[in-house]
Every structure is written in C-alpha cells, then in structure tokens.
Design a protein around this motif. Sequence first.
Motif, mmCIF file in Angstrom:
data_model
loop_
_atom_site.group_PDB
_atom_site.id
_atom_site.type_symbol
_atom_site.label_atom_id
_atom_site.label_comp_id
_atom_site.label_asym_id
_atom_site.label_seq_id
_atom_site.Cartn_x
_atom_site.Cartn_y
_atom_site.Cartn_z
ATOM 1 N N PRO A 43 51.739 38.994 40.584
ATOM 2 C CA PRO A 43 52.931 38.519 41.339
ATOM 3 C C PRO A 43 52.367 37.598 42.707
ATOM 4 N N GLY A 44 53.207 36.560 42.036
ATOM 5 C CA GLY A 44 52.318 35.324 43.597
ATOM 6 C C GLY A 44 51.096 34.534 42.339
ATOM 7 N N GLY A 45 50.663 35.333 40.707
ATOM 8 C CA GLY A 45 49.334 34.297 40.254
ATOM 9 C C GLY A 45 49.152 34.211 39.093
ATOM 10 N N LEU A 46 49.045 33.406 38.731
ATOM 11 C CA LEU A 46 48.360 33.441 37.174
ATOM 12 C C LEU A 46 46.977 33.288 36.479
ATOM 13 N N LEU A 47 46.465 34.257 35.945
ATOM 14 C CA LEU A 47 45.003 34.183 35.381
ATOM 15 C C LEU A 47 44.833 33.791 34.142
ATOM 16 N N TYR A 48 43.885 32.037 34.384
ATOM 17 C CA TYR A 48 43.947 31.102 33.207
ATOM 18 C C TYR A 48 42.084 31.111 32.960
ATOM 19 N N ARG A 49 41.322 31.543 31.274
ATOM 20 C CA ARG A 49 40.265 31.378 30.812
ATOM 21 C C ARG A 49 40.576 30.210 30.324
ATOM 22 N N CYS A 50 39.126 28.889 30.251
ATOM 23 C CA CYS A 50 38.627 28.427 29.809
ATOM 24 C C CYS A 50 37.101 28.519 29.501
ATOM 25 N N GLY A 51 36.539 28.673 28.467
ATOM 26 C CA GLY A 51 35.144 28.235 27.979
ATOM 27 C C GLY A 51 34.415 29.134 28.847
ATOM 28 N N GLY A 52 34.823 30.469 29.163
ATOM 29 C CA GLY A 52 33.883 31.482 29.751
ATOM 30 C C GLY A 52 34.211 31.361 31.522
ATOM 31 N N ALA A 53 35.157 30.568 32.038
ATOM 32 C CA ALA A 53 35.297 30.615 33.174
ATOM 33 C C ALA A 53 36.719 30.851 33.130
#
Length: 141
Positions: A43-53
């Motif tokens: 709720p209230g947030g989205l998590l993304y991953r790119c190249g290990g970060a």
Amino acid sequence: MDTDDRNILARGRVATRLPTQDLDRARRFYSGQLGLEPVDERPGGLLYRCGGAEFVLFQSVGAAPGTFTQMAWEVDDIETAVSELKRRGVVFEEVDLPGFHTRDGIAEIEGNYPSKGARGERGAWFRDSEGNLLGIGEPIV
C-alpha cells in the motif's frame, strides 16, 4: 578488520526513493515508457529492481523537486538507450548553457567518473510522470 567491516552503512545496499503524487500514473509511466514492472507492491509503494539495485516509488503529498538528478542508470550504449526510450514516448531535456549542451538529448561531460578511470561521461535526462528528474549515463573510457 577493515573500515567496511566496522561500518554498517558501508556494508548496506543503497536504495533510491522517489515521490509520486499519483502512484497509478507513475506505474503506467514506468511500465509503458521505461519498460519496467514492479517486483513488489505494498500500500502506497512500488518496488523495482534494475541491475542489482532497487528503487521505490512511494505515494507522497509533496512534489518532486526536479531540479537535480534524483536517480540515474549507467548504460553501455547511451545512444541506443535514448533512442529506445524516445520510441516509447520519453521526452529528453535539451540544455544549452555555456560549456554544457545536449545534442539530440545527449551531453558530453568532461571530467565525470574519475574514480572509475573514465575521462568523462555522456549523459541524458528526462522527467518521469511525477516530475522526478532521471538520468542515463555512459562513462567515456
């Protein structure tokens, strides 16, 4: 024991947080224009991953300052990255200042990345749907 072993922050991972006033609009931009999908949603947030970060888009009542680069990707081929993002509708900032200007959305920046053994960087900037200023960089070695 070296400094990194004693310093809890030196052992930690850095994760960027970007404010959004409209999380659904931001999700559509990051998916449609950047081709990124969240790996987790709360709720209230989205998590993304790119190249290990990782980076998070979070619901906020505050506005993104957009006056400086808030997050950037380092790529091997900036021309291809800019071309692909333009094809998806991303609009790149054009800058024309003494000693610093973009051409087709890309600037040559002398002296950046000396710690990486590079003599400079090629950079490009765009804003997301929420006004966050994002960048793309390619070290010039």
